[in-house]
Design a protein around this motif. Structure first.
Motif, PDB file in Angstrom:
ATOM      1  N   CYS A 139       0.862  -1.200   0.000  1.00  0.00           N
ATOM      2  CA  CYS A 139       0.000   0.000   0.000  1.00  0.00           C
ATOM      3  C   CYS A 139       0.885   1.233   0.000  1.00  0.00           C
ATOM      4  O   CYS A 139       1.834   1.332   0.791  1.00  0.00           O
ATOM      5  N   ASP A 140       0.565   2.173  -0.920  1.00  0.00           N
ATOM      6  CA  ASP A 140       1.330   3.416  -1.028  1.00  0.00           C
ATOM      7  C   ASP A 140       0.734   4.434  -0.063  1.00  0.00           C
ATOM      8  O   ASP A 140      -0.361   4.958  -0.282  1.00  0.00           O
ATOM      9  N   LEU A 174       3.491   1.829 -12.028  1.00  0.00           N
ATOM     10  CA  LEU A 174       4.302   2.231 -10.881  1.00  0.00           C
ATOM     11  C   LEU A 174       4.189   3.735 -10.615  1.00  0.00           C
ATOM     12  O   LEU A 174       4.089   4.174  -9.473  1.00  0.00           O
ATOM     13  N   LEU A 175       4.208   4.551 -11.724  1.00  0.00           N
ATOM     14  CA  LEU A 175       4.110   6.002 -11.534  1.00  0.00           C
ATOM     15  C   LEU A 175       2.742   6.406 -10.999  1.00  0.00           C
ATOM     16  O   LEU A 175       2.606   7.363 -10.227  1.00  0.00           O
ATOM     17  N   SER A 182       9.032   3.168  -1.430  1.00  0.00           N
ATOM     18  CA  SER A 182      10.502   3.009  -1.384  1.00  0.00           C
ATOM     19  C   SER A 182      10.943   1.819  -2.211  1.00  0.00           C
ATOM     20  O   SER A 182      10.139   0.931  -2.535  1.00  0.00           O
ATOM     21  N   PHE A 183      12.238   1.757  -2.456  1.00  0.00           N
ATOM     22  CA  PHE A 183      12.778   0.689  -3.284  1.00  0.00           C
ATOM     23  C   PHE A 183      12.664  -0.657  -2.564  1.00  0.00           C
ATOM     24  O   PHE A 183      12.369  -1.680  -3.179  1.00  0.00           O
ATOM     25  N   SER A 188       9.923  -6.093  -1.958  1.00  0.00           N
ATOM     26  CA  SER A 188       8.999  -6.993  -1.246  1.00  0.00           C
ATOM     27  C   SER A 188       7.783  -7.304  -2.105  1.00  0.00           C
ATOM     28  O   SER A 188       7.296  -8.441  -2.136  1.00  0.00           O
ATOM     29  N   GLY A 189       7.262  -6.298  -2.781  1.00  0.00           N
ATOM     30  CA  GLY A 189       6.124  -6.506  -3.667  1.00  0.00           C
ATOM     31  C   GLY A 189       6.463  -7.476  -4.787  1.00  0.00           C
ATOM     32  O   GLY A 189       5.633  -8.280  -5.203  1.00  0.00           O
TER      33      GLY A 189
END
Length: 906
Positions: A139-140, A174-175, A182-183, A188-189
């Motif tokens: 989750c962002d 992604l954008l 974070s990277f 993890s995703g």
């Protein structure tokens, strides 16, 4: 479109929604999006044609479904009236992976929806889950503002951020969803995505391992069921379980029937009664229907009658129930009478086209065994033909009765006869129109009132529009279409031939007698009695053509009317001109010799003005006839007609020359003139002499040739008559010849008496030139010749001053020629004789003054050359004395007395 200016091009200013997959229902708004649905001929969304799914709502709104569009594109509307349009907005199309159980507005290729496993036709589960779950499993939670979708579309024009689309672009995803992630979280995703993918790849084997305990429970249950079934079979003496169950149920049923047989019987009878009452109540409408139909027919509510009949047919069409059959037969009898009544009403004429269409539809609904529309057309054509023939016969009978009445009145009272003849003789006299003129008006009224409805009804029937909404038939066969057009043409041909028979019988001379009698035999009349009415007939035929033009009748049918109109126009033109020619030839009867004198034209009678009035009135009257209307031929389009028109106009303009020539020569002495006191006097008493008549007619001829004829020819050219210069030249040549002829007659009339007495007076008293005594002055024969010339001068000057010089010069030349001849015949002069001869010649030459001509001078010079020379001083002295004595008489011959009036130059 004909007669309509081109509309502005379409412009799209809005679309909702602005994006979507194929099959998205969009609402397009804008301006000039088509006048109607037929005007809209194209709709492209993102370059894909979407016209088939388009629904036109208004010039500002269109609803459509998108096609297989990808990416952003314009919305372009194309119309007949405005052409290719433009837009200020765009639509974005994208593809969505459609599952096998989802609805789609467009065709989906399902061949690649999933891969097969283990050779079985079973679709694999998608790798990425549907819904709001993130395929990366993270989750962002960042607060960064998302990148607008429009910017992403510009960065990846061929891609999309939806994982279910074919053109999925990871960078877009992604954008759009993990701009602030974070990277490490992204790594993890990625591991989560790989784990999910590996679980899916295990497929059915993993599923079986996971659910092994469930499979074992199912096995134990099935084993226990099998044991119980075997035990039951052993206890039932070999019967199966189902057979045993059936036997038990049958015993229970028999026992129940024995107990409840009486109750059930009463129940069945009650149900039967109840069902009968229900049927009667349900079909109550059917039993009342015959009377209802009869009442509705009497009220004129035919639509309701047909609706009831249709319902009755649907209920009783194939019934075997006797009572229903009886009711239906009664309904059929009423409807058959209704059909007959409608047919009779359809055949009643005249009737409106709306009423006819309504009756035809009723009969078609009632399924009559004939074609009611075609029967109506045949009946209408027959009625129109009979109506025109009846009109023809009535008008012929009325005209014959009028003729008989006129003949009876002639025998009884001449005065009453003249009144009748005056009241119906001619239009110019303000009389009543002829019966055949009213006949043309009636024929035109019949044609204009009924043929348009006849044609429209036929076209509606033949094109299938009449019964289209009933879906009873399509277009009529080609045979009926041809037959119908022929019937319309026959009606128009009958109209044209009936008019020809009344006014242009010569155009039907090639027909045999029986055919000719069909169109009526009218009593022959003089042309002048029909003359004034021909333009009115032309007007009626033209009005008929104008009314029928919008119907777009076949060209060969309209040609019949155009030929009738052309023949009427040409006949009117030629008859009018011939009558005008005759009127001009009879103008001599109206000559009173009362002259109107002015300085320019001299003495002019009323005849040239009457001539100009007749011609101008003829031109004005024929203007309407000669003018070309829509679809008509030029009256002078053919060479033969041009030549005939030129000949007629030339004859008309030249005929006045013959009239005034006749007046000049015989003066029309038989005409009676009414004096101021009302007493009849013979015109011969006041008839001018031949010489005066010639001068008056020459003045009339000059006025006509130089002024009236050019004015009339200018009018001809203004109204479009052919070759006006030729007509002008022919007329002027004719009047020029008449001028020369009349002038020669006048010169002969006046010169002959002067010349005739010249020799007699010269030798009066037995004068001898060889024994002449000493001259004392100019001899009397010269003075008498001069006085005769003065008399001619006075006569011409009093009538036509412009002719003085022309007349005097010719007469002076003639007298000079005669003097020369007489002197040349003298064989011998003595000295006094020679002196006297020179004095006489000099006196004559001096006296005529300004009217000397080169020819006269040459003639007298030659004559003097034959006479011996004399004492010049003596001749001059006596000549001066002569001039002084005669100066008052010689004033008209002096230069200062020369008329300043316009001189005629021929």
């Amino acid at each position: 479109m004909l007669g309509t200016s081109r509309k502005p091009p379409p412009q799209v200013t809005g679309i909702s929604p602005k994006e979507g997959p194929p099959g998205t229902r969009v609402t397009i708004r804008g301006e000039n999006l088509g006048l109607d649905a037929r005007d809209l001929i194209g709709l492209r969304i993102c370059g894909v044609e979407c016209l088939l799914s388009t629904v036109w709502q208004s010039p500002n709104k269109i609803i459509a479904r998108t096609g297989q569009a990808k990416g952003k594109g314009d919305i372009i509307v194309v119309t007949k009236s405005g052409g290719i349009g433009s837009c200020t907005v765009q639509f974005r199309g994208y593809n969505v992976q459609i599952g096998p159980l989802q609805d789609s507005a467009v065709w989906i290729d399902e061949s690649q929806t999933g891969s097969t496993l283990f050779g079985r036709n079973r679709a694999a589960s998608p790798v990425i889950t549907q819904g709001n779950d993130d395929p990366l499993g993270i989750c962002d939670e960042s607060t960064d503002t998302k990148i607008p979708e429009d910017e992403l579309q510009e960065l990846f024009p061929e891609g999309a951020g939806n994982t279910s689309l074919d053109n999925f672009e990871p960078f877009w995803f992604l954008l759009e969803n993990h701009r602030g992630t974070s990277f490490d979280d992204l790594k993890s995703g990625l591991d989560h995505l790989r784990h999910a993918s590996s679980r899916q790849s295990e497929g059915p084997l993993a599923f079986a391992k996971t659910n092994l305990s469930t499979f074992l429970d199912c096995y134990d249950t099935l084993t226990e069921m099998h044991k119980k079934i075997v035990t039951d079979r052993s206890k039932s003496s070999g019967l199966t379980a189902t057979a045993l169950l059936e036997e038990t149920l049958m015993k229970a049923n028999r026992a129940a029937e024995a107990v409840f047989e009486d109750v059930l019987g009463r129940k069945d009878r009650a149900d039967a009664t109840r069902n009968a009452l229900g049927v009667l109540n349900r079909f109550k409408l059917l039993f009342y229907l015959p009377n209802t139909i009869e009442k509705n027919i009497q009220k004129g509510d035919y639509d309701l009658v047909i609706t009831d009949y249709t319902r009755a047919k649907s209920l009783c069409w194939v019934t075997e129930v006797g009572v229903f059959k009886k009711v239906y037969d009664e309904i059929e009898n009423r409807i058959e009478s209704f059909r007959e009544m409608l047919k009779k009403k359809l055949m009643v004429m005249p009737s409106t086209i709306e009423e006819q269409k309504k009756l035809i539809r009723y009969l078609v609904h009632l399924e009559v065994p004939y074609d009611p529309a075609w029967e109506c057309l045949l009946n209408m054509q027959k009625w129109l033909v009979n109506l025109m023939h009846r009109c023809k016969q009535e008008q012929i009978d009325k005209e014959e009765e009028e003729e008989k009445e006129l003949q009876r009145a002639t025998r009884l009272s001449p005065f009453h006869s003249s009144q009748l003849m005056h009241s119906g003789s001619s239009f110019k006299a303000g009389g009543r129109p002829l019966k055949r003129v009213a006949y043309v008006e009636l024929l035109t009224k019949i044609l204009c009132e009924h043929v348009p409805d006849f044609w429209r009804l036929g076209q509606s029937y033949l094109s299938g529009k009449l019964l289209k909404e009933m879906k009873k038939m399509g277009r009529a066969d080609a045979g009926k279409q041809t037959e119908f057009k022929q019937k319309v043409q026959n009606i128009i041909l009958l109209y044209g031939n009936l008019i020809r028979s009344a006014f242009l019988p010569h155009t039907l001379e090639r027909m045999d007698v029986k055919q000719r009698e069909v169109y009526g035999i009218w009593k022959e009349r003089k042309q002048d009695s029909l003359l004034a009415w021909l333009p009115i007939c032309v007007r009626h035929v033209r009005a008929c053509i104008h009314l029928l033009l919008p119907l777009e009748l076949p060209a060969e049918t309209m040609d019949i009317l155009h030929r009738v109109a052309f023949d009427l126009r040409w006949s009117c033109f030629s008859i009018f001109l011939r009558q005008a020619i005759q009127d001009i030839k009879n103008l001599h009867e109206r000559e009173t010799w009362a002259v109107d004198t002015d300085d320019e034209r001299g003495a002019i009678t009323m005849l040239p003005t009457l001539f100009e009035n007749i011609v101008s009135e003829t031109i004005h009257t024929l203007n309407e006839v000669v003018a070309v209307r829509q679809g008509e031929k030029q009256l002078f389009g053919e060479v033969a007609n041009q030549k005939a028109a030129i000949a007629l106009w030339s004859e008309l303009l030249e005929s006045f020359a013959g009239t005034i020539k006749q007046l000049a020569l015989d003066g029309n002495p038989d005409r009676k003139k009414i004096g101021v006191d009302g007493v009849n006097k013979n015109l011969r008493e006041s008839l001018p002499s031949l010489g005066k008549r010639l001068i008056i007619v020459l003045s009339n001829c000059f006025l006509t040739m130089d002024h009236i004829i050019p004015r009339l020819v200018d009018n001809l050219q203004k109204y479009g008559y052919p070759d006006s210069p030729t007509i002008l030249k022919n007329a002027q040549d004719s009047y020029h010849s008449l001028d020369e002829e009349l002038f020669s007659l006048y010169i002969e009339e006046k010169a002959n008496p002067i010349i005739g007495v010249l020799e007699q007076n010269m030798y009066a008293g037995k004068f001898d030139w060889s024994q002449c005594s000493t001259p004392t002055g100019v001899r009397s024969y010269v003075k008498e010749a001069i006085m005769n010339l003065l008399e001619v001068h006075a006569e011409v000057y009093s009538i036509g001053p412009a002719f003085v010089e022309r007349v005097l010069r010719d007469i002076v030349e003639a007298v000079a020629d005669e003097l020369s001849r007489l002197f040349q015949c003298i064989t011998k002069f003595n000295a006094n004789g020679a002196l006297q001869a020179r004095l006489d010649i000099a006196a004559f030459e001096v006296a005529v003054g300004i009217y000397k001509t080169p020819k006269m001078r040459s003639t007298l010079k030659d004559t003097l050359g034959r006479i011996a020379a004399s004492n010049t001083k003596t001749v001059d002295t006596m000549l001066a004395s002569f001039t002084k004595q005669m100066q008052f008489y010689l004033m008209p011959f002096k230069p200062e007395q020369q008329s300043t009036k316009t001189q005629i130059k021929v």
